[in-house]
Design a protein around this motif. Structure first.
Motif, PDB file in Angstrom:
ATOM      1  N   SER A 166     -32.395 -54.860  65.852  1.00  0.00           N
ATOM      2  CA  SER A 166     -31.635 -54.836  64.601  1.00  0.00           C
ATOM      3  C   SER A 166     -31.892 -56.062  63.748  1.00  0.00           C
ATOM      4  CB  SER A 166     -30.134 -54.738  64.898  1.00  0.00           C
ATOM      5  OG  SER A 166     -29.860 -53.563  65.638  1.00  0.00           O
ATOM      6  N   THR A 167     -31.963 -55.826  62.451  1.00  0.00           N
ATOM      7  CA  THR A 167     -32.116 -56.915  61.485  1.00  0.00           C
ATOM      8  C   THR A 167     -30.785 -57.600  61.228  1.00  0.00           C
ATOM      9  OG1 THR A 167     -33.665 -55.392  60.381  1.00  0.00           O
ATOM     10  CG2 THR A 167     -33.192 -57.481  59.277  1.00  0.00           C
ATOM     11  N   TYR A 168     -29.727 -56.795  61.124  1.00  0.00           N
ATOM     12  CA  TYR A 168     -28.408 -57.287  60.749  1.00  0.00           C
ATOM     13  C   TYR A 168     -27.375 -56.880  61.795  1.00  0.00           C
ATOM     14  CZ  TYR A 168     -30.623 -57.751  56.146  1.00  0.00           C
ATOM     15  OH  TYR A 168     -31.467 -58.073  55.118  1.00  0.00           O
ATOM     16  N   VAL A 169     -26.279 -57.657  61.834  1.00  0.00           N
ATOM     17  CA  VAL A 169     -25.157 -57.363  62.723  1.00  0.00           C
ATOM     18  C   VAL A 169     -23.865 -57.436  61.907  1.00  0.00           C
ATOM     19  CG1 VAL A 169     -23.949 -57.982  64.853  1.00  0.00           C
ATOM     20  CG2 VAL A 169     -26.394 -58.506  64.599  1.00  0.00           C
ATOM     21  N   PHE A 170     -22.985 -56.459  62.095  1.00  0.00           N
ATOM     22  CA  PHE A 170     -21.636 -56.530  61.547  1.00  0.00           C
ATOM     23  C   PHE A 170     -20.636 -56.388  62.681  1.00  0.00           C
ATOM     24  CE2 PHE A 170     -22.830 -56.350  57.121  1.00  0.00           C
ATOM     25  CZ  PHE A 170     -21.722 -56.905  56.474  1.00  0.00           C
ATOM     26  N   CYS A 171     -19.608 -57.225  62.669  1.00  0.00           N
ATOM     27  CA  CYS A 171     -18.583 -57.235  63.707  1.00  0.00           C
ATOM     28  C   CYS A 171     -17.237 -56.868  63.084  1.00  0.00           C
ATOM     29  CB  CYS A 171     -18.497 -58.608  64.358  1.00  0.00           C
ATOM     30  SG  CYS A 171     -20.091 -59.220  64.982  1.00  0.00           S
ATOM     31  N   PHE A 172     -16.556 -55.909  63.698  1.00  0.00           N
ATOM     32  CA  PHE A 172     -15.306 -55.382  63.160  1.00  0.00           C
ATOM     33  C   PHE A 172     -14.198 -55.425  64.195  1.00  0.00           C
ATOM     34  CE2 PHE A 172     -18.437 -53.403  60.428  1.00  0.00           C
ATOM     35  CZ  PHE A 172     -17.818 -53.279  59.199  1.00  0.00           C
ATOM     36  N   ALA A 186     -23.767 -54.809  51.186  1.00  0.00           N
ATOM     37  CA  ALA A 186     -23.045 -55.801  51.975  1.00  0.00           C
ATOM     38  C   ALA A 186     -23.953 -56.607  52.888  1.00  0.00           C
ATOM     39  CB  ALA A 186     -21.962 -55.114  52.815  1.00  0.00           C
ATOM     40  N   LEU A 187     -25.210 -56.219  53.017  1.00  0.00           N
ATOM     41  CA  LEU A 187     -26.114 -56.900  53.931  1.00  0.00           C
ATOM     42  C   LEU A 187     -26.649 -58.192  53.319  1.00  0.00           C
ATOM     43  CD1 LEU A 187     -28.153 -53.825  55.224  1.00  0.00           C
ATOM     44  CD2 LEU A 187     -26.263 -55.008  56.373  1.00  0.00           C
ATOM     45  N   GLY A 188     -26.702 -59.219  54.120  1.00  0.00           N
ATOM     46  CA  GLY A 188     -27.215 -60.505  53.671  1.00  0.00           C
ATOM     47  C   GLY A 188     -27.380 -61.424  54.862  1.00  0.00           C
ATOM     48  N   GLU A 189     -27.868 -62.621  54.609  1.00  0.00           N
ATOM     49  CA  GLU A 189     -28.120 -63.556  55.708  1.00  0.00           C
ATOM     50  C   GLU A 189     -26.834 -63.923  56.440  1.00  0.00           C
ATOM     51  OE1 GLU A 189     -29.963 -68.021  56.559  1.00  0.00           O
ATOM     52  OE2 GLU A 189     -30.159 -67.111  54.582  1.00  0.00           O
ATOM     53  N   SER A 190     -25.787 -64.247  55.668  1.00  0.00           N
ATOM     54  CA  SER A 190     -24.489 -64.590  56.236  1.00  0.00           C
ATOM     55  C   SER A 190     -23.413 -63.984  55.343  1.00  0.00           C
ATOM     56  CB  SER A 190     -24.329 -66.111  56.321  1.00  0.00           C
ATOM     57  OG  SER A 190     -23.023 -66.455  56.723  1.00  0.00           O
ATOM     58  N   VAL A 191     -22.570 -63.127  55.912  1.00  0.00           N
ATOM     59  CA  VAL A 191     -21.632 -62.337  55.113  1.00  0.00           C
ATOM     60  C   VAL A 191     -20.207 -62.601  55.569  1.00  0.00           C
ATOM     61  CG1 VAL A 191     -21.019 -60.046  54.294  1.00  0.00           C
ATOM     62  CG2 VAL A 191     -23.401 -60.560  54.877  1.00  0.00           C
ATOM     63  N   ALA A 192     -19.354 -62.960  54.626  1.00  0.00           N
ATOM     64  CA  ALA A 192     -17.936 -63.193  54.902  1.00  0.00           C
ATOM     65  C   ALA A 192     -17.093 -62.312  53.981  1.00  0.00           C
ATOM     66  CB  ALA A 192     -17.584 -64.666  54.695  1.00  0.00           C
ATOM     67  N   LEU A 193     -15.852 -62.111  54.372  1.00  0.00           N
ATOM     68  CA  LEU A 193     -14.948 -61.223  53.652  1.00  0.00           C
ATOM     69  C   LEU A 193     -13.725 -61.983  53.156  1.00  0.00           C
ATOM     70  CD1 LEU A 193     -13.872 -58.178  53.080  1.00  0.00           C
ATOM     71  CD2 LEU A 193     -12.697 -58.484  55.259  1.00  0.00           C
ATOM     72  N   LEU A 194     -13.377 -61.820  51.882  1.00  0.00           N
ATOM     73  CA  LEU A 194     -12.150 -62.411  51.353  1.00  0.00           C
ATOM     74  C   LEU A 194     -10.945 -61.689  51.942  1.00  0.00           C
ATOM     75  CD1 LEU A 194     -12.969 -62.920  47.559  1.00  0.00           C
ATOM     76  CD2 LEU A 194     -13.237 -64.529  49.459  1.00  0.00           C
ATOM     77  N   HIS A 195      -9.995 -62.449  52.451  1.00  0.00           N
ATOM     78  CA  HIS A 195      -8.797 -61.878  53.070  1.00  0.00           C
ATOM     79  C   HIS A 195      -7.902 -61.250  52.006  1.00  0.00           C
ATOM     80  CE1 HIS A 195      -5.353 -61.382  55.653  1.00  0.00           C
ATOM     81  NE2 HIS A 195      -5.964 -61.967  56.671  1.00  0.00           N
ATOM     82  N   ALA A 196      -7.509 -60.005  52.231  1.00  0.00           N
ATOM     83  CA  ALA A 196      -6.730 -59.268  51.235  1.00  0.00           C
ATOM     84  C   ALA A 196      -5.409 -59.944  50.908  1.00  0.00           C
ATOM     85  CB  ALA A 196      -6.479 -57.842  51.735  1.00  0.00           C
ATOM     86  N   HIS A 226     -11.444 -63.391  56.157  1.00  0.00           N
ATOM     87  CA  HIS A 226     -10.801 -62.514  57.133  1.00  0.00           C
ATOM     88  C   HIS A 226     -11.743 -62.296  58.311  1.00  0.00           C
ATOM     89  CE1 HIS A 226      -8.102 -58.711  57.691  1.00  0.00           C
ATOM     90  NE2 HIS A 226      -8.080 -59.521  58.717  1.00  0.00           N
ATOM     91  N   ALA A 227     -11.287 -62.654  59.506  1.00  0.00           N
ATOM     92  CA  ALA A 227     -12.125 -62.543  60.698  1.00  0.00           C
ATOM     93  C   ALA A 227     -12.271 -61.106  61.184  1.00  0.00           C
ATOM     94  CB  ALA A 227     -11.550 -63.400  61.822  1.00  0.00           C
ATOM     95  N   ALA A 228     -11.575 -60.161  60.562  1.00  0.00           N
ATOM     96  CA  ALA A 228     -11.665 -58.759  60.985  1.00  0.00           C
ATOM     97  C   ALA A 228     -13.015 -58.142  60.659  1.00  0.00           C
ATOM     98  CB  ALA A 228     -10.552 -57.933  60.331  1.00  0.00           C
ATOM     99  N   VAL A 229     -13.753 -58.762  59.727  1.00  0.00           N
ATOM    100  CA  VAL A 229     -15.075 -58.270  59.340  1.00  0.00           C
ATOM    101  C   VAL A 229     -15.965 -59.478  59.046  1.00  0.00           C
ATOM    102  CG1 VAL A 229     -16.429 -56.895  57.721  1.00  0.00           C
ATOM    103  CG2 VAL A 229     -14.087 -56.187  58.278  1.00  0.00           C
ATOM    104  N   PHE A 230     -17.083 -59.569  59.721  1.00  0.00           N
ATOM    105  CA  PHE A 230     -18.080 -60.587  59.371  1.00  0.00           C
ATOM    106  C   PHE A 230     -19.444 -60.082  59.822  1.00  0.00           C
ATOM    107  CE2 PHE A 230     -16.584 -61.680  63.607  1.00  0.00           C
ATOM    108  CZ  PHE A 230     -17.723 -62.047  64.306  1.00  0.00           C
ATOM    109  N   GLY A 231     -20.489 -60.655  59.235  1.00  0.00           N
ATOM    110  CA  GLY A 231     -21.812 -60.152  59.567  1.00  0.00           C
ATOM    111  C   GLY A 231     -22.910 -61.041  59.037  1.00  0.00           C
ATOM    112  N   GLY A 232     -24.124 -60.496  59.091  1.00  0.00           N
ATOM    113  CA  GLY A 232     -25.290 -61.214  58.611  1.00  0.00           C
ATOM    114  C   GLY A 232     -26.505 -60.847  59.447  1.00  0.00           C
ATOM    115  N   THR A 233     -27.561 -61.626  59.317  1.00  0.00           N
ATOM    116  CA  THR A 233     -28.705 -61.437  60.193  1.00  0.00           C
ATOM    117  C   THR A 233     -28.278 -61.750  61.620  1.00  0.00           C
ATOM    118  OG1 THR A 233     -29.410 -63.740  59.914  1.00  0.00           O
ATOM    119  CG2 THR A 233     -30.320 -62.097  58.371  1.00  0.00           C
TER     120      THR A 233
END
Length: 297
Positions: A166-172, A186-196, A226-233
């Motif tokens: 896999s190129t990318y990983v997302f953790c939920f 949503a794919l990128g080197e390092s991806v973070a999510l703003l907490h609602a 928000h740690a419920a969703v994060f991802g990246g390469t």
């Protein structure tokens, strides 16, 4: 609206735009064709960070452009989720079925489910080039152990398996349900999510760890993620998982992302909490939402 193309290299371009009532924003396309689309994010929202990473809102991108680019690049995605104890019965089926419907549709995806009872993982009907792997893990009761072992497990599976496919990983987190597109934009080197619950609050109300003796200490920061969703390469996600595993702190992830700025930030549209109710910024069906169903389902 003013839209302007800026060529950065033969393999990268950025589109810079400004809307009179909203200010400038920037979205990067790697290896993308020069296609100018009518970007129009919601009014009065921040669309790029101080370090020029895009904050992705509905209306800022043409999904077909991103999908075509990632298909050309042969991007592949791993999704990790933990379903242990009663979380398995209450949430996993809904999570998996909705993720197959909405998550990275059209791209090869491998779902990694970590659970203490593998035989209870429901069967899924998967599209071509999409697969499911179930890995048994131990059940822990203390949040410190849960957080620590989750990050160690993510790091270990990236090293032993994911990096080869896999190129990318997302953790939920599993107590969520996909309700709309969660796509390749949503794919990128390092991806973070703003907490609602924090994205539109002043920084002094962010609940950072402000204990000076803590390894996760933060007097201030850029956003509350928000740690419920994060991802990246896979390289980026493994680096963060390793760092968080070594510092067993609940807010270590915000600390890490403050020191290691994400290259892409997702708006709260990508993980909304329905208990918040109506917000004018959230003008589309959220890509993912907290699933409030009780454990007694």
């Amino acid at each position: 609206m003013v839209v302007q193309w800026l060529a950065l290299s033969p393999h990268s371009e950025k589109v810079l735009g400004s809307v009179p009532t909203q200010g400038p924003f920037c979205v990067e396309f790697a290896c993308s064709p020069r296609v100018c689309v009518g970007f129009l994010p919601p009014a009065d929202v921040q669309t790029n960070t101080s370090w020029n990473a895009p904050i992705i809102w509905d209306g800022m991108f043409d999904p077909d452009v991103f999908d075509q680019r990632h298909k050309q690049d042969q991007s592949t995605v791993a999704l990790t989720v933990f379903a242990v104890g009663r979380y398995l019965d209450a949430y996993l089926g809904t999570f998996l079925n909705s993720s197959e419907q909405y998550f990275m549709v059209g791209l090869p995806v491998t779902f990694y489910v970590f659970t203490d009872v593998p035989e209870k993982v429901p069967n899924m009907k998967l599209a071509p080039q999409r697969s499911l792997k179930v890995i048994k893990v131990e059940r822990h009761s203390r949040w410190q152990d849960i957080s620590m072992m989750r990050m160690k497990t993510i790091s270990d599976i990236i090293e032993s398996d994911i990096r080869h496919h896999s190129t990318y990983v997302f953790c939920f987190d599993v107590d969520q349900v996909f309700t709309g597109r969660f796509g390749s934009e949503a794919l990128g080197e390092s991806v973070a999510l703003l907490h609602a619950h924090f994205y539109n609050l002043p920084k002094h109300r962010f609940t950072y760890d402000r204990n000076p003796k803590s390894k996760a200490y933060m007097e201030t920061g850029d956003f509350y993620y928000h740690a419920a969703v994060f991802g990246g390469t896979w390289q980026s996600v493994k680096a963060m998982a390793d760092a968080c595993y070594q510092s067993i702190m609940e807010d270590k992830q915000n600390n890490y992302l403050w020191l290691h700025k994400p290259s892409r930030v997702l708006s709260p549209e990508y993980c909304w909490d329905r208990s918040i109710g109506y917000q004018k910024d959230i003008r589309v069906t959220p890509a993912c939402a907290h699933d409030p169903q009780p454990f007694t389902k």
